[in-house]
Design a protein around this motif. Structure first.
Motif, PDB file in Angstrom:
ATOM      1  N   GLN A  21     -77.894  49.112  42.828  1.00 52.07           N
ATOM      2  CA  GLN A  21     -78.559  50.345  42.525  1.00 52.07           C
ATOM      3  C   GLN A  21     -78.825  50.881  40.717  1.00 52.07           C
ATOM      4  N   ALA A  22     -78.247  50.104  40.058  1.00 52.28           N
ATOM      5  CA  ALA A  22     -78.467  50.159  38.668  1.00 52.28           C
ATOM      6  C   ALA A  22     -79.553  49.615  38.399  1.00 52.28           C
ATOM      7  N   SER A  27     -85.527  49.900  36.703  1.00 54.37           N
ATOM      8  CA  SER A  27     -86.829  49.325  37.121  1.00 54.37           C
ATOM      9  C   SER A  27     -87.622  50.581  37.242  1.00 54.37           C
ATOM     10  N   TYR A  28     -87.102  51.827  37.908  1.00 48.68           N
ATOM     11  CA  TYR A  28     -87.803  53.079  38.349  1.00 48.68           C
ATOM     12  C   TYR A  28     -88.207  53.588  37.172  1.00 48.68           C
ATOM     13  N   TYR A  29     -87.403  53.814  35.864  1.00 47.34           N
ATOM     14  CA  TYR A  29     -87.613  54.243  34.504  1.00 47.34           C
ATOM     15  C   TYR A  29     -88.699  53.587  33.952  1.00 47.34           C
ATOM     16  N   LEU A  30     -88.576  52.194  33.980  1.00 52.73           N
ATOM     17  CA  LEU A  30     -89.379  51.276  33.216  1.00 52.73           C
ATOM     18  C   LEU A  30     -90.766  51.449  33.760  1.00 52.73           C
ATOM     19  N   LYS A  31     -91.057  51.192  35.004  1.00 51.48           N
ATOM     20  CA  LYS A  31     -92.249  51.523  35.676  1.00 51.48           C
ATOM     21  C   LYS A  31     -92.933  52.927  35.474  1.00 51.48           C
ATOM     22  N   HIS A  97     -89.088  53.114  47.573  1.00 50.22           N
ATOM     23  CA  HIS A  97     -89.444  54.169  46.776  1.00 50.22           C
ATOM     24  C   HIS A  97     -89.899  53.607  45.681  1.00 50.22           C
ATOM     25  N   VAL A  98     -88.832  52.672  45.008  1.00 44.73           N
ATOM     26  CA  VAL A  98     -89.046  52.015  43.708  1.00 44.73           C
ATOM     27  C   VAL A  98     -90.204  51.031  43.479  1.00 44.73           C
ATOM     28  N   ASP A  99     -90.336  50.097  44.693  1.00 46.18           N
ATOM     29  CA  ASP A  99     -91.050  48.966  44.670  1.00 46.18           C
ATOM     30  C   ASP A  99     -90.966  48.193  43.461  1.00 46.18           C
ATOM     31  N   ALA A 100     -89.901  47.816  42.988  1.00 47.41           N
ATOM     32  CA  ALA A 100     -89.495  47.056  41.729  1.00 47.41           C
ATOM     33  C   ALA A 100     -90.208  45.541  41.779  1.00 47.41           C
ATOM     34  N   ALA A 401     -78.435  57.111  37.409  1.00 50.31           N
ATOM     35  CA  ALA A 401     -80.110  57.733  37.001  1.00 50.31           C
ATOM     36  C   ALA A 401     -79.895  57.801  35.549  1.00 50.31           C
ATOM     37  N   ARG A 402     -79.034  58.937  35.354  1.00 49.63           N
ATOM     38  CA  ARG A 402     -78.796  59.600  33.927  1.00 49.63           C
ATOM     39  C   ARG A 402     -78.924  58.301  32.825  1.00 49.63           C
ATOM     40  N   ASP A 403     -78.102  57.359  33.037  1.00 45.64           N
ATOM     41  CA  ASP A 403     -77.798  56.227  32.379  1.00 45.64           C
ATOM     42  C   ASP A 403     -79.116  55.479  32.051  1.00 45.64           C
ATOM     43  N   ALA A 404     -79.767  55.100  33.394  1.00 43.44           N
ATOM     44  CA  ALA A 404     -80.755  54.506  33.327  1.00 43.44           C
ATOM     45  C   ALA A 404     -82.046  55.185  32.559  1.00 43.44           C
TER      46      ALA A 404
END
Length: 422
Positions: A21-22, A27-31, A97-100, A401-404
């Motif tokens: 999950q980390a 990846s979610y936030y970098l995308k 959802h992320v599709d990393a 999520a907050r840390d990422a």
């Protein structure tokens, strides 16, 4: 999830190590920021939740705390506790959802600095040149097993907590569970409910109530802003990272785990396991101390809730301290292994971090990375998903999520500065 083609000696702006999950949150936030990256996972994404949890496993935190980035819990039981199959379904939805950009089956063997800047990430399938690296592989790598395990009879089946599945999967006979943290206490409960004879070597883990004064304790603590407290504001400061998690359960709608009550129902409680010699297991005479300390923590948390209720003028059912329902008649320091009928020992005494593959000078004497909210002294190297990286929820669905997002902002600033300097 996008499977990335692998080009040996390729360049990537950011390499994320770990597809739990980390790593997926990163990846979610970098995308979202349009930053080139790849996620390297030596097994399959979120494999720990699928392969290292017992059949009756469920969350010990309520479903509303499942708040992975862009994918909060959407079910109809926010105050319930997801079971294993529900957790996997939630994670499967998050993966889609992320599709990393993920490369599965790729183990990272070494991360080192490059003379020309950035990092060399060597893997089982070639190497990457990376401007920045996020280590998101968790902090629970090597199971802790005492050396006395080597001297146990070959007839005794030894199982790690991560490998336990169910009572029915074990040989007939009594079971010794060593350790009473979250996993140990819940596995002991699972065996007890299945009708197995259980011996439990109790450790120093604290406990907390499931419900108190009409609400889940987690709800009270959320209102009290405990889950927003950064590590530097905690009374223990960074020492809180070494704390054992409180034992409690979400099973059957959630309840306390009261080891004393189990004892009244036939579970055999001992102090900490210290040795094995001459056919006898040896235990420390600290059972009373461990039980009392766990109850003291339980009552201290409830007392803090009492204080909050009073200060806020909240109407709530009357509370009060826990009163022990059982006391050991004496400390038992020895157990004849053969006479006990124990056929299986389950080791539940934790894990050690293993970051030996990170060849960079950022670790303390215990092998734990030095960092401030995941940012290490090595520019461009970060850690994510560790317990109390920043708050209580840092290694959990509730706070990663907050840390990422925080690290993504720092990564973006460096990427922009590197682009200007190029």
């Amino acid at each position: 999830m996008t499977t990335q083609p692998f080009n040996p000696d390729a360049h990537c702006s950011v390499v994320i190590v770990g597809g739990g999950q980390a790593g997926l949150s990163m990846s979610y936030y970098l995308k979202a920021r349009g930053i080139d990256h790849v996620v390297l996972e030596k097994h399959t994404v979120t494999h720990t939740w699928r392969e290292q949890r017992w059949d009756a496993f469920c969350l010990v935190t309520p479903n509303w705390q499942c708040a992975l980035p862009g994918y909060p819990y959407q079910g109809d039981d926010p105050h319930g506790f997801m079971k294993k199959d529900e957790i996997i379904a939630y994670l499967d939805g998050f993966i889609r959802h992320v599709d990393a950009p993920v490369r599965e089956g790729v183990a990272v063997s070494r991360i080192s600095k490059r003379a020309q800047g950035g990092y060399l990430v060597q893997t089982s399938d070639g190497a990457f040149n990376a401007d920045q690296v996020v280590v998101a592989s968790g902090g629970y790598h090597t199971p802790i097993v005492p050396r006395l395990a080597e001297r146990l009879p070959a007839s005794i089946v030894q199982v790690q907590s991560a490998d336990y599945r169910s009572a029915s999967a074990l040989p007939a006979g009594a079971v010794l569970v060593v350790g009473s943290g979250q996993s140990g206490a819940q596995i002991a409960e699972d065996l007890h409910l299945a009708g197995r004879t259980v011996y439990l070597a109790v450790g120093e883990a604290p406990r907390c109530a499931r419900f108190y004064r009409g609400r889940d304790v987690v709800d009270w603590l959320a209102d009290m802003k405990y889950y927003d407290m950064p590590v530097e504001a905690h009374p223990l400061r960074e020492g809180v990272r070494d704390n054992t998690n409180h034992y409690v359960t979400g099973r059957d709608g959630g309840r306390d785990i009261d080891l004393r009550k189990f004892a009244t129902e036939g579970m055999e409680l001992y102090g900490a396991l210290t040795d094995y010699a001459d056919g006898h297991l040896r235990f420390a005479p600290n059972l009373v101390e461990c039980l009392n300390d766990a109850d003291d923590t339980y009552n201290r948390i409830n007392a803090s809730i009492d204080k909050f209720i009073t200060q806020q003028g909240i109407e709530a059912p009357v509370g009060g301290p826990y009163r022990p329902v059982w006391q050991p008649a004496r400390e038992r320091e020895s157990l004849d292994l053969a006479a006990s009928g124990i056929s299986t020992i389950i080791w539940c005494i934790g894990f050690r971090p293993d970051f030996s593959w990170v060849d960079l000078p950022v670790f303390n004497g215990r092998g734990y990375p030095g960092h401030v909210r995941g940012v290490t002294p090595e520019v461009g190297l970060y850690f994510l998903g560790l317990p109390w990286l920043h708050t209580w929820g840092s290694g959990r669905f509730s706070g990663v999520a907050r840390d990422a997002e925080h690290l993504a902002g720092i990564i973006a600033v460096k990427a922009q500065a590197d682009a200007r300097a190029a």
